[in-house]
Design a protein around this motif. Structure first.
Motif, PDB file in Angstrom:
ATOM      1  N   PRO A  90     -14.779  -7.420  -4.418  1.00  0.00           N
ATOM      2  CA  PRO A  90     -14.796  -6.080  -4.339  1.00  0.00           C
ATOM      3  C   PRO A  90     -13.801  -5.557  -3.544  1.00  0.00           C
ATOM      4  N   ILE A  91     -13.310  -4.358  -3.939  1.00  0.00           N
ATOM      5  CA  ILE A  91     -12.342  -3.240  -3.163  1.00  0.00           C
ATOM      6  C   ILE A  91     -12.212  -3.647  -1.627  1.00  0.00           C
ATOM      7  N   LYS A  92     -13.572  -3.192  -1.000  1.00  0.00           N
ATOM      8  CA  LYS A  92     -13.495  -3.165   0.143  1.00  0.00           C
ATOM      9  C   LYS A  92     -13.136  -4.541   0.871  1.00  0.00           C
ATOM     10  N   GLU A  93     -13.834  -5.673   0.350  1.00  0.00           N
ATOM     11  CA  GLU A  93     -13.226  -6.986   0.952  1.00  0.00           C
ATOM     12  C   GLU A  93     -11.860  -7.383   0.610  1.00  0.00           C
ATOM     13  N   SER A  94     -11.355  -6.943  -0.729  1.00  0.00           N
ATOM     14  CA  SER A  94     -10.023  -7.184  -0.914  1.00  0.00           C
ATOM     15  C   SER A  94      -8.895  -6.453   0.023  1.00  0.00           C
ATOM     16  N   ILE A  95      -9.311  -5.516   0.173  1.00  0.00           N
ATOM     17  CA  ILE A  95      -8.432  -4.641   1.192  1.00  0.00           C
ATOM     18  C   ILE A  95      -8.611  -5.254   2.721  1.00  0.00           C
ATOM     19  N   GLU A  96      -9.764  -5.739   2.902  1.00  0.00           N
ATOM     20  CA  GLU A  96      -9.829  -6.078   4.364  1.00  0.00           C
ATOM     21  C   GLU A  96      -9.068  -7.578   4.359  1.00  0.00           C
ATOM     22  N   GLU A  97      -8.895  -8.402   3.197  1.00  0.00           N
ATOM     23  CA  GLU A  97      -8.077  -9.628   2.934  1.00  0.00           C
ATOM     24  C   GLU A  97      -6.559  -9.145   2.990  1.00  0.00           C
ATOM     25  N   VAL A 143      -1.905  -3.091  11.017  1.00  0.00           N
ATOM     26  CA  VAL A 143      -2.518  -2.032  10.002  1.00  0.00           C
ATOM     27  C   VAL A 143      -2.888  -0.949  10.608  1.00  0.00           C
ATOM     28  N   LEU A 144      -2.435   0.143  10.272  1.00  0.00           N
ATOM     29  CA  LEU A 144      -2.558   1.381  11.307  1.00  0.00           C
ATOM     30  C   LEU A 144      -3.552   2.100  10.222  1.00  0.00           C
ATOM     31  N   ALA A 145      -3.642   2.088   9.154  1.00  0.00           N
ATOM     32  CA  ALA A 145      -4.690   2.509   8.210  1.00  0.00           C
ATOM     33  C   ALA A 145      -4.732   2.022   7.009  1.00  0.00           C
ATOM     34  N   THR A 146      -5.999   2.422   6.200  1.00  0.00           N
ATOM     35  CA  THR A 146      -6.015   2.024   4.835  1.00  0.00           C
ATOM     36  C   THR A 146      -6.592   3.170   4.040  1.00  0.00           C
ATOM     37  N   LEU A 147      -6.349   3.025   2.813  1.00  0.00           N
ATOM     38  CA  LEU A 147      -6.635   4.210   1.692  1.00  0.00           C
ATOM     39  C   LEU A 147      -6.951   3.491   0.451  1.00  0.00           C
ATOM     40  N   THR A 148      -8.090   3.846  -0.378  1.00  0.00           N
ATOM     41  CA  THR A 148      -8.426   3.363  -1.450  1.00  0.00           C
ATOM     42  C   THR A 148      -8.767   4.415  -2.581  1.00  0.00           C
ATOM     43  N   GLN A 149      -8.466   3.943  -3.742  1.00  0.00           N
ATOM     44  CA  GLN A 149      -8.711   4.915  -4.942  1.00  0.00           C
ATOM     45  C   GLN A 149      -9.283   4.192  -6.207  1.00  0.00           C
TER      46      GLN A 149
END
Ligand SMILES: Nc1nc2c(ncn2[C@@H]2O[C@H](COP(=O)(O)OP(=O)(O)OP(=O)(O)O)[C@@H](O)[C@H]2O)c(=O)[nH]1
Ligand SMILES: [Mg+2]
Length: 421
Positions: free
Chosen positions: A12-19, A31-37
């Motif tokens: 899933p997106i959240k875990e993928s971004i975490e990875e 990593v200073l910030a994350t953004l998803t869409q």
């Protein structure tokens, strides 16, 4: 637009971004910030939508970031347009990030060629003439033909360098192939560790072989396959190989380049799939690895699953075993119980059971035989003991009578000694 084919991708997106954040940290970025869409159809020009892009520009300025990493593969055009919109920040995607990590990790000559090859193949469609450093690839002054544009020259240089790297890799492979053939002739069992990156493969290799292989909490610490000999408690010997970790959205350039690992896996009689059972995404990671193996034509191999890091769930080995077994049932319900071993590679828990399970599985791949070996061929008894498993051994007048199992590839060497049971 060039192909964006990846292997794996069930997280899933959240875990993928975490990875992705972990990957970025591994590569030395903060990593200073994350953004998803969530997007049905990525835009051709900027991948993300207009509003999101504005948000990204503001966020980038506010955090003074100089690098923006996308979790999905960007087309060369999207990358360029994004860099333009983000005024000065570098824009890369997951593939480029992984390639960068691999490049900094590659240690052996072969590993380096493989990564360089993958990088070149990634670069080729992205070349837009800005490659001033291409001279070092073997071209340089004088290579540009009359009327040829810089871009064409660059492409030609990269292509030439790709074919050069390929032939260099071919030499290394031939050598590896030789070693493998020799092993096969000797009849040694080959077992390979596979699994998601950071699952603990190298730590397990150390625990099993005291091999001194590098194990660390960074992603992709292992790039080159390492092989060690291990003795089984019931007799017999095997070669254990530690391999490069898998990851979701694995860049296909890398899959192709890491053929050394793949060849080791192909050759293996048994794969030990190492899973970090304490990680929330254990199921998805397990499936990703199966998916990658399937795509590589390795789905039919004999497997054992080693549920690792059991020390993180319980303080005592006994409690960890039973709690670990419960967790395994819920995260990997499809794996038969007899194929599962709960271990802690860090503490050395469950190594006996794992080796036992390996013996049983390997025996399953062997052939039952009864042989009578004359006393002047004692060497063959030694061979049987080393690579096979002896159930019964008797000394007869004509020689040593052995009932047991041997690897299929050794059958021909014993055929002249076969006797009826
Ligand atoms: N608590 C605990 N940590 C472990 C265990 N096994 C591995 N680790 C840790 O997990 C991290 C990754 O271990 P590695 O052995 O490098 O993992 P790997 O699967 O070889 O990773 P790559 O080579 O990057 O694919 C390291 O920090 C290890 O110390 C374990 O049984 N328990
Ligand atoms: Mg490793």
């Amino acid at each position: 637009m060039e192909s964006t084919r990846h292997i794996g991708g069930t997280i899933p997106i959240k875990e993928s971004i975490e990875e992705l954040s972990q990957l970025a940290a591994t590569a030395g970025a903060e990593v200073l910030a994350t953004l998803t869409q969530r997007l049905e159809h990525p835009s051709h020009s900027h991948y993300i939508g207009k509003g999101k892009l504005e948000e990204l520009v503001i966020l980038k300025d506010a955090t003074e970031s100089n690098l923006v990493i996308f979790d999905d593969e960007l087309s060369p055009n999207q990358q360029r347009e994004l860099e333009r919109a983000l005024g000065g920040a570098k824009v890369i995607d997951r593939t480029a990030l992984i390639l960068d990590i691999f490049a900094s990790r590659a240690q052996t000559h072969e590993g380096r060629i493989q990564v360089e090859l993958a990088q070149m193949e990634y670069l080729l469609p992205r070349l837009a003439g800005q490659w001033s450093h291409l001279e070092r690839l073997g071209g340089g002054i004088g290579t540009r033909g009359p009327g040829e544009s810089q871009l064409e020259t660059d492409r030609r240089l990269v292509r030439r360098s790709i074919s050069h790297l390929k032939s260099e890799l071919e030499d290394v492979r031939r050598h590896r192939g030789l070693i493998r053939r020799r092993r096969r002739v000797r009849g040694v069992h080959q077992v390979a560790l596979v699994g998601y990156t950071n699952a603990g493969k190298s730590t397990l290799m150390n625990a099993l072989a005291q091999a001194g292989v590098t194990a660390e909490s960074k992603l992709f610490s292992t790039l080159d396959p390492t092989t060690r000999a291990i003795s089984l408690p019931r007799g017999g010997e095997l070669l254990l190989t530690d391999t490069v970790g898998f990851i979701q959205k694995l860049p296909h350039q890398l899959v192709a380049a890491f053929r050394a690992t793949l060849e080791e896996l192909k050759e293996a009689d048994l794969l030990i799939h190492v899973v970090d059972i304490t990680y929330s995404m254990a199921t998805a990671q397990y499936q990703t690895v199966l998916q990658v193996l399937g795509e590589l034509g390795l789905g039919e191999k004999t497997f054992i699953v080693a549920g690792n890091k059991a020390d993180k769930i319980e303080a005592s080995e006994k409690a960890a075993q039973s709690h670990g077994a419960l967790i395994m049932k819920s995260v990997l319900p499809s794996v038969p119980e007899e194929d599962l071993v709960i271990v802690s590679a860090a503490k050395g828990w469950g190594m006996g059971r794992l080796l036992e399970c390996i013996s049983v599985k390997l025996e399953g791949t062997m052939s039952a035989v009864t042989v009578q070996i004359p006393y002047d061929a004692g060497r063959m008894v030694e061979l049987f003991r080393r690579y096979g498993s002896i159930e019964q051994q008797k000394y007869r007048a004509a020689g040593t009578l052995i009932k047991g199992k041997i690897p299929e590839r050794l059958l021909h060497r014993f055929s002249q000694y076969f006797v009826a049971n």
